[in-house]
Each structure stands twice: as structure tokens, then as C-alpha cells.
Enzyme design. Structure first.
Site, mmCIF file in Angstrom:
data_model
loop_
_atom_site.group_PDB
_atom_site.id
_atom_site.type_symbol
_atom_site.label_atom_id
_atom_site.label_comp_id
_atom_site.label_asym_id
_atom_site.label_seq_id
_atom_site.Cartn_x
_atom_site.Cartn_y
_atom_site.Cartn_z
ATOM 1 N N LYS A 72 16.700 2.874 87.098
ATOM 2 C CA LYS A 72 16.389 3.217 85.469
ATOM 3 C C LYS A 72 17.414 4.574 85.068
ATOM 4 O O LYS A 72 17.833 4.666 83.976
ATOM 5 C CB LYS A 72 14.998 3.848 85.514
ATOM 6 C CG LYS A 72 14.357 4.199 84.088
ATOM 7 C CD LYS A 72 13.027 4.222 83.812
ATOM 8 C CE LYS A 72 12.224 4.802 84.949
ATOM 9 N NZ LYS A 72 12.392 6.200 85.268
ATOM 10 N N THR A 74 20.086 5.186 86.688
ATOM 11 C CA THR A 74 21.432 4.543 86.551
ATOM 12 C C THR A 74 21.893 3.831 85.457
ATOM 13 O O THR A 74 22.999 4.076 84.656
ATOM 14 C CB THR A 74 21.619 3.494 87.781
ATOM 15 O OG1 THR A 74 21.485 4.347 89.003
ATOM 16 C CG2 THR A 74 23.110 2.957 87.885
ATOM 17 N N ARG A 95 15.611 14.122 83.605
ATOM 18 C CA ARG A 95 14.920 15.227 84.221
ATOM 19 C C ARG A 95 15.696 15.965 85.290
ATOM 20 O O ARG A 95 16.558 15.088 86.080
ATOM 21 C CB ARG A 95 13.787 14.532 84.666
ATOM 22 C CG ARG A 95 12.721 13.957 83.701
ATOM 23 C CD ARG A 95 11.431 13.243 84.064
ATOM 24 N NE ARG A 95 12.015 11.999 84.921
ATOM 25 C CZ ARG A 95 10.936 11.548 85.789
ATOM 26 N NH1 ARG A 95 9.946 12.224 86.082
ATOM 27 N NH2 ARG A 95 11.673 10.442 86.503
ATOM 28 N N ALA A 274 5.854 11.452 86.466
ATOM 29 C CA ALA A 274 5.116 10.612 85.567
ATOM 30 C C ALA A 274 3.822 10.095 86.098
ATOM 31 O O ALA A 274 2.917 9.810 85.214
ATOM 32 C CB ALA A 274 6.112 9.483 85.016
ATOM 33 N N PHE A 302 9.120 6.620 86.035
ATOM 34 C CA PHE A 302 8.266 5.436 86.266
ATOM 35 C C PHE A 302 8.233 4.316 85.500
ATOM 36 O O PHE A 302 9.236 4.269 84.372
ATOM 37 C CB PHE A 302 6.953 5.813 86.840
ATOM 38 C CG PHE A 302 6.967 6.517 88.149
ATOM 39 C CD1 PHE A 302 7.676 6.048 89.195
ATOM 40 C CD2 PHE A 302 6.281 7.578 88.421
ATOM 41 C CE1 PHE A 302 7.719 6.964 90.577
ATOM 42 C CE2 PHE A 302 6.278 8.609 89.278
ATOM 43 C CZ PHE A 302 6.767 8.003 90.506
ATOM 44 N N PHE A 382 21.892 -6.732 90.927
ATOM 45 C CA PHE A 382 22.018 -6.464 92.435
ATOM 46 C C PHE A 382 23.061 -7.555 92.988
ATOM 47 O O PHE A 382 22.907 -8.867 92.513
ATOM 48 C CB PHE A 382 20.788 -6.318 92.779
ATOM 49 C CG PHE A 382 20.361 -5.096 92.886
ATOM 50 C CD1 PHE A 382 20.340 -4.002 93.927
ATOM 51 C CD2 PHE A 382 19.655 -4.688 91.657
ATOM 52 C CE1 PHE A 382 19.802 -2.725 93.379
ATOM 53 C CE2 PHE A 382 19.024 -3.600 91.170
ATOM 54 C CZ PHE A 382 19.233 -2.198 92.245
ATOM 55 N N TRP A 410 26.175 -0.032 87.927
ATOM 56 C CA TRP A 410 26.228 0.664 89.119
ATOM 57 C C TRP A 410 27.601 0.496 89.637
ATOM 58 O O TRP A 410 28.183 1.341 90.190
ATOM 59 C CB TRP A 410 25.179 -0.002 90.067
ATOM 60 C CG TRP A 410 25.210 0.738 91.422
ATOM 61 C CD1 TRP A 410 24.211 1.651 91.918
ATOM 62 C CD2 TRP A 410 26.037 0.573 92.661
ATOM 63 N NE1 TRP A 410 24.585 2.123 93.110
ATOM 64 C CE2 TRP A 410 25.642 1.355 93.629
ATOM 65 C CE3 TRP A 410 27.004 -0.124 93.039
ATOM 66 C CZ2 TRP A 410 26.310 1.456 94.817
ATOM 67 C CZ3 TRP A 410 27.556 -0.159 94.064
ATOM 68 C CH2 TRP A 410 27.121 0.521 95.089
#
Length: 556
Positions: A72, A74, A95, A274, A302, A382, A410
């Protein structure tokens, strides 16, 4: 050989933070530098930015997380870089990582691959010292509270009803329950106590929701730390220490400015979990980004059932605007795990499990659309994803009539998110009919039941006798008109982490409620959720090292 995140970060050249500030429309006189590549924004600069109009706000959330990882942060960073590549003035608001997960198992919060914020090692470790300041502020309250009791207890505090815990920014199960004050009378009043992790502290929540020093001080004063023998609440304001605690936090309250690998300005500030807190970066950082950029990309911790819901029902009430669009991050492997595949078998193609696991993503889409907001799904690719699996997921999303994009940030940075960025920009141009999930005037049980039935898919809520007694107390004290912050496992819609996918008809038990009056919400503790995590059998710390030149290895 594929480079690790830290190897990619260490090989990436950085731009002087003064130049990054200039990109964000902030002069070098309005920043306080922490070396060459980190800075804090002054309060004067924040005041100047308030004169600007708000840009568009994009919230990035996700399906329920799994050990397989969703990426997330990324995607958030890659989307910001992609928007910049498209020629937009973009900023990112994230954060700060907690040392507990960094040294444990979850990992950091600086992104991954070629979509990272830099300097990655600093951000994942001590950064500018914000979390240490929050730890100190929290523990200063504890020390001053215990000293008040020891020095005569003018407020008539019942030591058995002290609810304020000390904190440390590490996963340390040994400190969950302790006995404090043992020994002679000079050591204080013996009582049961315990530690939370720093990111679960109400100080962190207050810090992230405060809008100014004065607002921070006012929020700190409202924090309930104990009860008297007459069962009356005792606050930080009653102890008359809110000024001193604000002094400890004044520098930390200034948002931290850093950069992505591609030089996109990023605020990294505040870091509540979270699953046990509200899971969003600071209101000050998000607001500053909104005023400095045309597009602000921010994330919530999350899945959308936790951080996403809390962003919309808690944080948005403190922001100058609601999100213009929401991105839900999903991965083929995580959907397969939600469909019943073990982590060890995720690399193998399994289209039936993918179809079954889609129920999790489907519910999250429905939930966010239920707020009246446009949704775009980011399929975070991925190398183990097969063409057939991508085709099936695309087919399912097309049938759902929701915009989606296959992202490769990524591996490719912003270039791997250009399609996503284009679709998100179009989504922000759509009309929205945003509304909160519940009205604050509803009772505490009604608000909890609304979250459980409308977001989680549950059928009912059970309140323990303790929770029922606490609700009666909260109603008597006038605390019942606050938002609810659910403390729940992140792995499932339910309070049982083993119920994956999209379970229905379950009951959620609220074992305890905690008033967080400074933050402005009530925490509802479910299941066996803990506010002090433990370390795994093989902590990530075992892989970390540093050489004579100070170069760190093994940090992701």
C-alpha cells in the site's frame, strides 16, 4: 539478482531538501533542516499555506492485509511519482514507521523497490525524533500522575483506577502487565500497571489530530488518566500539566519534509497503528500538502475496514475537505490467500482461489462506494502473478463496473503507475456524494453496530458486562457523542483473524471501551487485540547490521 529495498535506496541520489521545499512552494527560510535531506516545516510556513486553495485529495487504502504483503505504501508513493510525471504538482503524506514493527516482522513504512521515500534508513529508524518525543510526553504524564498520588493525592485519585500506561516504541510482551512501585514508601504506591507501544498512545492520536499548538494543548488537557475514589474522571488538565507536555511536543508537531526516489516532495509525520488506533498521518501534514499541491496522495493503515473507515469517519472530520477519490490496493497473491491458499503455496497459479478471495476486495469496494466516493482499484503486480490470474481479476473488476489499473511501481517507479494516475485523475473529476457512516448523535452501541454490520458484514454485537458499565459511565459524563475507533485484528473483517475472505453472520464482542477524549474518540477493544505487540520467533532485527563506515544492511 534483484536488489533489496535498502540497496535501491542507498544507490539513489538525493536532492537537497531546500530544493525539495522549493518544489512544494516553501522557501528555505520556512524549513528547519535536520541534515541535508530532512526538514521540518515551521508553523509560520503552515500559516502562509492556509491562504492557498485546497488541491485534490486521494486516499489509498487496501484489502485486508496478509503476510503476503499488499504494498500500500509503495503504491501511494508510486502514484505520487506518476502524477508528477504527468505534469501535476503532487505531494505525498505518509505515516512515520514504528521501531516495533521495523525490528519485528511487519517492516517499515517507506515504500519499496523504486517507489520509496528517502532517506529510507533514517525514516525507518529514529528519523527526526518525533516518536521519541511522543514516548517522553506520554511517560512524563505517567510520572507526574504517580508523583501526585505519592505527594498527598490532592485530587483523591484511586490508584486502582489509574488507566494511563507508560509506553515504549518496541514490541515488548514482557511489559504488557507489570507491578509498579514495589519496595519502600519512597518508591511510590504499589499497583498493577503495564506498557503500550508508543503508536497506541493517546498522545500519538492527539498529535496526529491536532491543528495547532493551542489545539494540541487543549486536547492534551482533556485526556482522562484516572478516576477518583468517587469514580469521577481525572484529566491532564486537572493535574495542570498540559503546558509542560505541550513543551515536549512543540518541535515534533511540525511536519517532516522528505522526498521520493524521483524527487516528489513528501510529508512523513505521525504514526498511529490502524488496528489499535486510528491509523492515519497527521492532520497538519495532510492539510499542508492539500494547500501546497494540486494532488495530495495519502494512505491509511491496514485494510479499508480499519484505516480506511477511520480516515473517513474520524480524520476527515478534522480536515478541510473529504477525499476526492479512493484507491484500493489489491494483489493476486493476497486474494488467493483470502480464497484459502497457504502462504507457502501462493506462487502457484490458482484461479479458483482467486475467484473465491475476490469476495474480500468486492466488499471493500462496496464499502467505500457506500460513502459516496469514486473508487479505483490498483492491482499491485508481483512476478509470481500469471497472465491467466491477471485476466480473471480484470474480468471480475470489469463485471463489477469499477475502474482498475495494473501497477508496476515497485519495479518501475512512477512510470509503472501512469495508467493508475490517469484513472485516478479522472476519478477525482467525478461528482461525489460523501457522507459519514454514522451520525455522532447516535448512541455508542448504535455506532458500533453500524460499523460491524455495514462495514464488516457481521450480524450482531455483544457487549461484555464491563463494556456495558463503561457505556453507562460515558453517557453520564457526556462522552457518548464521539466517533468510535475500533481496535480489531487487521487480517479479517471479523474479530477472528482466521476468518478470511468476506465472512458473514458473525458476532463481534466488545470487551472494553477506552475514552480518548483528547483525540476525540472512543476506542472499542474487540477479541484479543493487544496494545503491546510481541516479537516473532525470528525478529527482523536478526538480519540487521552496520559496517565501520556506518552503512546499514538487512533493513528490508
Amino acid at each position: 539478482m534483484v536488489k533489496s529495498d535498502i540497496e535501491i535506496a542507498q544507490a539513489s541520489p538525493m536532492t537537497a531538501i531546500t530544493d525539495i521545499a522549493t518544489k512544494a512552494g516553501i522557501s528555505s527560510d520556512d524549513i528547519e533542516q535536520y541534515g541535508k535531506y530532512k526538514a521540518k516545516i515551521t508553523f509560520e510556513a503552515l500559516d502562509k499555506l492556509q491562504q492557498n486553495d485546497n488541491g485534490k485529495l486521494i486516499l489509498v487504502t487496501a484489502i485486508n492485509p496478509t503476510p503476503a504483503g499488499e504494498g500500500k505504501s509503495t503504491v501511494t508513493i508510486g502514484l505520487g511519482d506518476a502524477l508528477k510525471q504527468l505534469g501535476h504538482q503532487a505531494m505525498i503524506a505518509l505515516r512515520e514507521p514504528s521501531l516495533g514493527p521495523v525490528m519485528g516482522i511487519k517492516g517499515g513504512a517507506a515504500g519499496g523497490g523504486y517507489a520509496q521515500v528517502l532517506p529510507m534508513e533514517d525514516i525507518n529508524l529514529h528519523f527526526t525524533g518525533d516518536l521519541h518525543a511522543i514516548t517522553t510526553a506520554n511517560n512524563a504524564i505517567a510520572a507526574l500522575l504517580d508523583n501526585h498520588i505519592h505527594q498527598g493525592n490532592a485530587l483523591n485519585i484511586d490508584p486502582r483506577r489509574v488507566i494511563w500506561k507508560r509506553v515504549v516504541d518496541l514490541n515488548d510482551r514482557e511489559l504488557r502487565q507489570i507491578i509498579a512501585g514495589l519496595g519502600s514508601p519512597v518508591n511510590g504506591v504499589p499497583r498493577e500497571d503495564g506498557f503500550d507501544i508508543t503508536v497506541a498512545s493517546e498522545i500519538m492520536a492527539v498529535f496526529c489530530l491536532a491543528t495547532s499548538i493551542e489545539n494540541l494543548k487543549a486536547r492534551l488537557a482533556k485526556i482522562v488518566v484516572a478516576y477518583t475514589y468517587d469514580r469521577m474522571p481525572v484529566t491532564v488538565g486537572d493535574l495542570e500539566i498540559q503546558g509542560a507536555i505541550t513543551v515536549l511536543l512543540k518541535d515534533a508537531l511540525k511536519p517532516n519534509l522528505v522526498q521520493t526516489i524521483e524527487g516528489t516532495p513528501a510529508f512523513v509525520h505521525g504514526g498511529p497503528f490502524a488496528n489499535i488506533a486510528h491509523g492515519c498521518n497527521s492532520v497538519l501534514a495532510t492539510t499542508a500538502a492539500l494547500k501546497a499541491a494540486d494532488f495530495t496522495v495519502t494512505e491509511a493503515g491496514f485494510g479499508a475496514d480499519l484505516g480506511g473507515e477511520k480516515f473517513l469517519d474520524i480524520k476527515t472530520r478534522e480536515l478541510p475537505k473529504h477525499p476526492d477519490a479512493v484507491v484500493i490496493v489489491a494483489t493476486v497473491r493476497a486474494l488467493k490467500m483470502n480464497g484459502g491458499v497457504a502462504k507457502a503455496d501462493l506462487a502457484a497459479e490458482n484461479t479458483s482461489a482467486l475467484r473465491a478471495g475476490f469476495a474480500n476486495l468486492n466488499r471493500h469496494i462496496d464499502n467505500i462506494q457506500g460513502y459516496g466516493l469514486p473508487v479505483v482499484v490498483a492491482i499491485n503486480e508481483f512476478v509470481t502473478d500469471t497472465a491467466e490470474e491477471i485476466a480473471i481479476l480484470s474480468e471480475l473488476l470489469t463485471a463489477k463496473n469499477v475502474d482498475f489499473s495494473l501497477t508496476q511501481v515497485w519495479a518501475k517507479g512512477g512510470a509503472g503507475g501512469l495508467d493508475l494516475a490517469e484513472k485516478v485523475v479522472k476519478a477525482t473529476e467525478k461528482s461525489s456524494d460523501f457522507h459519514y457512516l454514522y451520525e455522532l448523535e447516535a448512541s455508542i452501541p448504535e455506532k458500533i453496530e453500524t460499523i460491524v454490520t455495514k462495514i464488516y458484514g457481521g450480524a450482531s454485537v455483544t457487549l461484555t458486562k464491563k463494556a456495558q458499565t463503561q457505556i453507562a459511565t460515558f453517557e453520564r459524563n457526556g462522552w457518548d457523542k464521539l466517533p468510535i475507533c475500533m481496535a480489531k485484528t487487521q487480517y479479517s473483517f471479523s474479530d477472528d483473524q482466521n476468518l478470511l475472505g468476506a465472512p458473514e453472520g458473525f458476532d463481534i464482542t466488545i470487551r472494553e471501551l477506552v475514552p480518548k477524549l483528547g483525540a476525540g474518540f472512543i476506542v472499542a477493544l474487540t477479541g484479543d487485540i493487544m496494545t503491546m505487540p510481541g516479537l516473532p520467533k525470528k525478529p527482523a532485527a536478526l538480519n540487521m547490521d552496520v559496517d565501520n563506515a556506518g552503512h546499514i544492511s538487512g533493513l528490508f
